[in-house]
Motif scaffolding. Structure first.
Motif, short mmCIF file in Angstrom:
data_model
loop_
_atom_site.label_atom_id
_atom_site.label_comp_id
_atom_site.label_asym_id
_atom_site.label_seq_id
_atom_site.Cartn_x
_atom_site.Cartn_y
_atom_site.Cartn_z
N VAL A 128 43.23 30.12 39.47
CA VAL A 128 42.49 31.14 40.23
C VAL A 128 43.43 31.86 41.21
O VAL A 128 43.43 33.10 41.27
N ALA A 152 46.71 32.10 41.06
CA ALA A 152 47.69 32.90 40.31
C ALA A 152 47.06 34.19 39.79
O ALA A 152 47.66 35.27 39.90
N MET A 153 45.85 34.09 39.24
CA MET A 153 45.20 35.31 38.73
C MET A 153 44.94 36.30 39.86
O MET A 153 45.12 37.50 39.70
N ALA A 201 46.59 36.52 42.74
CA ALA A 201 47.88 37.06 43.23
C ALA A 201 48.44 38.08 42.24
O ALA A 201 48.94 39.14 42.65
N ILE A 202 48.34 37.78 40.96
CA ILE A 202 48.84 38.73 39.96
C ILE A 202 48.02 40.03 40.01
O ILE A 202 48.56 41.13 39.92
N LEU A 258 46.54 41.31 42.61
CA LEU A 258 47.00 42.08 43.77
C LEU A 258 48.37 42.70 43.51
O LEU A 258 48.63 43.84 43.88
N GLY A 259 49.24 41.90 42.85
CA GLY A 259 50.58 42.39 42.53
C GLY A 259 50.56 43.59 41.60
O GLY A 259 51.45 44.43 41.63
N MET A 309 54.91 43.42 47.11
CA MET A 309 55.02 42.80 45.79
C MET A 309 54.40 43.72 44.75
O MET A 309 53.27 44.16 44.90
N ASN A 310 55.16 44.02 43.75
CA ASN A 310 54.63 44.87 42.69
C ASN A 310 54.96 44.24 41.34
O ASN A 310 56.12 44.09 40.98
N ILE A 311 53.93 43.86 40.62
CA ILE A 311 54.12 43.21 39.31
C ILE A 311 53.82 44.22 38.22
O ILE A 311 52.78 44.88 38.25
N VAL A 347 48.83 36.36 29.85
CA VAL A 347 48.70 35.68 31.15
C VAL A 347 47.23 35.42 31.46
O VAL A 347 46.84 34.33 31.88
N PHE A 364 45.35 31.49 31.93
CA PHE A 364 44.60 30.99 33.08
C PHE A 364 43.10 30.84 32.77
O PHE A 364 42.47 29.86 33.20
N VAL A 410 40.78 27.15 32.83
CA VAL A 410 39.51 26.93 33.54
C VAL A 410 38.38 26.65 32.54
O VAL A 410 37.56 25.74 32.76
#
Lengths: 143, 60
Positions: free
Chosen positions: A57, A59-60, A62-63, A65-66, B1-3, B13, B17, B21
């Motif tokens: 959760v 990581a998802m 944060a990604i 937001l990133g 931060m920029n992904i 990805v 995840f 869950v």
């Protein structure tokens, strides 16, 4: 034949489901799990599951937001905006932290930002499922 | 931060995840959870390929 079917139906009506009394932990665990992803499972001593849920959760989120995903604010407008808010707020403390810090306020109009928005919503929705799972574990419905 | 992730890497990805869950919450024993998680991951990624091919065929 008909009598047998009637008997079966009558017996089925008397089969009682096992009772699961609501305990304090069954109320506290899902709330803690919603506020801090995975913490509901940690509270119930399911450490491996709790840490994996927390990792997934967080990581998802944060990604999301990133990728410059947008965070929905409470609103009473379009139904999709309302549902977006409901999804986002599922991430618990992560959502409130993001709101306080002003993360996810930008309105980037690109595909990555759209994926990011989806990541943020799904992180919250997965956390709702995890909180419900913590409730079932606390009730004793699930090992 | 920029992904910056491509559509495919973002989908993978996401699948990782979400599958973790789903596996933990939808099954009881550890082995069942691992199997269901892998099944979900395969379905997610397989769905990406199927959808990709369908869109490619429609575009022709």
């Amino acid at each position: 034949m008909a009598k047998s079917t009637t008997d079966k139906a009558r017996n089925a009506a008397f089969v009682r489901e096992p009772e699961y009394p609501v305990t304090t932990m069954a109320v506290v665990a899902p709330i803690v799990g919603w506020l801090i992803p995975g913490a509901g499972h940690l509270l119930l001593k399911r450490y491996g599951r709790g840490l994996l849920i927390m990792l997934s959760v967080v990581a998802m989120f944060a990604i999301g937001l990133g990728m410059q995903g947008r965070i929905y604010k409470p609103n009473g407008g379009d139904i999709l905006d309302i549902l977006g808010f409901v999804g986002d707020v599922g991430a618990g403390v992560l959502y409130f932290l993001a709101r306080m810090q002003g993360w996810g306020d930008l309105m980037a109009a690109n595909a990555a930002a759209d994926y990011g928005k989806t990541f943020l919503i799904v992180a919250g929705l997965l956390n709702y499922i995890a909180a419900a799972d913590a409730h079932h574990i606390a009730l004793g419905k699930k090992p | 931060m920029n992904i910056t992730l491509s559509h495919f890497s973002a989908a993978v990805v996401f699948a990782v995840f979400a599958s973790i869950v789903f596996g933990i919450t939808q099954r009881n024993t550890t082995m069942e959870q691992v199997k269901y998680g892998l099944y979900c991951f395969a379905m997610f990624v397989g769905g990406v390929f199927v959808a990709g091919w369908v869109m490619a065929l429609i575009r022709r």
